[in-house]
Design a protein around this motif. Sequence first.
Motif, short mmCIF file in Angstrom:
data_model
loop_
_atom_site.label_atom_id
_atom_site.label_comp_id
_atom_site.label_asym_id
_atom_site.label_seq_id
_atom_site.Cartn_x
_atom_site.Cartn_y
_atom_site.Cartn_z
N SER A 44 0.80 -1.23 0.00
CA SER A 44 0.00 0.00 0.00
C SER A 44 0.83 1.28 0.00
O SER A 44 0.27 2.37 -0.08
CB SER A 44 -0.95 0.01 1.21
OG SER A 44 -1.96 -0.96 1.03
N CYS A 45 2.13 1.16 0.09
CA CYS A 45 2.99 2.35 0.07
C CYS A 45 2.95 3.01 -1.31
O CYS A 45 2.67 2.36 -2.32
CB CYS A 45 4.43 1.97 0.36
SG CYS A 45 4.82 1.88 2.10
N PRO A 46 3.29 4.28 -1.34
CA PRO A 46 3.49 4.92 -2.65
C PRO A 46 4.57 4.14 -3.41
O PRO A 46 5.41 3.48 -2.80
CB PRO A 46 4.00 6.33 -2.28
CG PRO A 46 3.49 6.56 -0.90
CD PRO A 46 3.51 5.22 -0.23
N PRO A 47 4.54 4.21 -4.73
CA PRO A 47 5.55 3.46 -5.50
C PRO A 47 6.95 4.02 -5.25
O PRO A 47 7.12 5.21 -4.97
CB PRO A 47 5.12 3.68 -6.95
CG PRO A 47 4.35 4.97 -6.93
CD PRO A 47 3.67 5.01 -5.58
N THR A 48 7.93 3.16 -5.35
CA THR A 48 9.31 3.63 -5.24
C THR A 48 9.71 4.26 -6.57
O THR A 48 9.26 3.85 -7.63
CB THR A 48 10.27 2.47 -4.88
OG1 THR A 48 10.10 1.42 -5.82
CG2 THR A 48 10.02 1.96 -3.48
#
Length: 159
Positions: free
Chosen positions: A44-48
């Motif tokens: 669910s994190c923002p994309p790297t």
Amino acid sequence: MALCHAVDEPPSVGADEIEDLLRSPPHFTEDPRVHACIVCASISCPPTRTEAYSADKIDEQLTDQMQTFLSNPAKGSSLNRQTSSLVLSEIFKWYAADFVAAAGSVPAFVSRFLPAHEAEFLREHASSLKLSYFPYDWDRDGIAPACTPSDCEPATEHG
């Protein structure tokens, strides 16, 4: 949190401490866009980002990273005009104070990074907007969510 250590002592710094230091270094006023940039790499994190951040284009990179994150209707943001509801990543709940300090409210901050027609809708419906959050998936294995706004389910409703 001390990041210095005696010569005969090995450093004892955990990943959470490093992330906290990067988010709020001493003598630094945080730019809330950093919440889309420094991530733990969970589903669910923002994309790297595929490139390193650099001083000569950091402002452009921070803006691009926030826009990219918010453009994902399954984990960044999803606006439903018919119900006047906005579903956001729980990052916007956890760090709400940062976004409010920068723009007056979470929706006002988010609107800076949305397409113009969505930003206008948020401004026009600020008083009646229903805000909720996507469930957060901390797993690091799996496919990042991607769906259309109509088939994404919010976690909890907040008035």
